[in-house]
Write a protein that holds these residues in place. Structure first.
Motif, short mmCIF file in Angstrom:
data_model
loop_
_atom_site.label_atom_id
_atom_site.label_comp_id
_atom_site.label_asym_id
_atom_site.label_seq_id
_atom_site.Cartn_x
_atom_site.Cartn_y
_atom_site.Cartn_z
N SER A 155 -7.48 -5.10 8.58
CA SER A 155 -6.27 -5.95 8.67
C SER A 155 -6.05 -6.48 10.08
O SER A 155 -5.55 -7.59 10.26
N ARG A 162 -8.58 0.49 6.45
CA ARG A 162 -7.75 -0.65 6.02
C ARG A 162 -7.05 -1.28 7.22
O ARG A 162 -6.94 -2.50 7.32
N ASP A 170 -12.69 -2.13 2.79
CA ASP A 170 -12.07 -0.98 3.46
C ASP A 170 -12.81 0.32 3.14
O ASP A 170 -12.99 1.18 4.00
N ARG A 216 0.86 -1.19 0.00
CA ARG A 216 0.00 0.00 0.00
C ARG A 216 0.89 1.23 0.00
O ARG A 216 2.06 1.17 0.33
N PRO A 237 -8.66 -6.17 3.20
CA PRO A 237 -9.25 -4.87 2.87
C PRO A 237 -9.91 -4.82 1.49
O PRO A 237 -10.88 -4.10 1.28
N SER A 238 -9.38 -5.60 0.54
CA SER A 238 -9.91 -5.56 -0.82
C SER A 238 -11.11 -6.50 -1.03
O SER A 238 -11.61 -6.63 -2.14
#
Length: 201
Positions: free
Chosen positions: A116, A112, A96, A3, A130-131
């Motif tokens: 996590s 996020r 997220d 990220r 998160p995705s």
């Protein structure tokens, strides 16, 4: 998990918009970074440069790196509907982003981190990706052990945003992803057609 972790105000200044939310530093210096940042005589940008900047803005706004973003575009291209709109809908459907929209976290980076660190559940199960792509009817909630976290309480107390495609119960600290938002319901200032044109070259 890859990220972007660099300076956010510098990125906001690059695009001329506070894409990461309220930022006092950006308000003081809302011109591009660099020694020529305040020079009004900069040359006209090429069509490619304009398209590239729009894609970069979308990536930074949603906190998605190039490989993931390209994957989202391929998925949007293969879906029914207008590719640009579907692309933004897919970005908005990420876990997220929805945690951020619900006000559980004040920023997407904060959302996020909550995901996590296993503070969020989807349909009663802990999800730490998160995705993760949400579907209509999915229930997003704060994990029972995490409901007393000060960061979450402060964020919810300061949140006044309401979105038609999400519902929220302040007592149980859980919300529902009713449906993917229409383009008019997405507040981000992104010209998605320019991104489609860039990837279509």
């Amino acid at each position: 998990m890859a990220r972007y972790t660099g300076p956010t105000t510098k990125i906001a200044r690059k695009f001329g918009e506070a894409i990461y939310g309220a930022d006092k530093s950006f308000e003081k210096r809302n011109f591009p970074p660099g020694q020529h940042g305040n020079n009004k005589r900069r040359g006209k940008k090429s069509e490619y440069a304009v398209q590239l900047q729009e894609k970069q803005k979308a990536k930074y706004t949603y906190g998605i790196l190039e490989r993931q973003f390209r994957g989202l575009f391929k998925k949007a291209s293969a879906s029914r509907g207008i590719t640009g709109e579907v692309l933004l809908q897919l970005a908005e459907s990420r876990l997220d982003n929805v945690v951020f929209r619900l006000g559980i976290a004040p920023t997407r980076n904060g959302a996020r981190q909550l995901v996590s660190h296993r503070h969020i559940t989807v349909n009663g199960e802990i999800v730490n990706v998160p995705s993760y792509s949400l579907r209509a009817g999915d229930v997003i909630a704060v994990r029972e052990k995490s409901k007393s976290l000060e960061a979450i309480e402060n964020s919810l107390a300061n949140n006044s945003n309401v979105y038609e495609w999400l519902t929220w119960n302040g007592e149980t600290l859980q919300g529902t992803f009713v449906t993917a938002p229409e383009r008019l319901q997405i507040p981000e200032n992104i010209k998605e057609q320019l991104i489609v044109e860039l990837y279509s070259k």
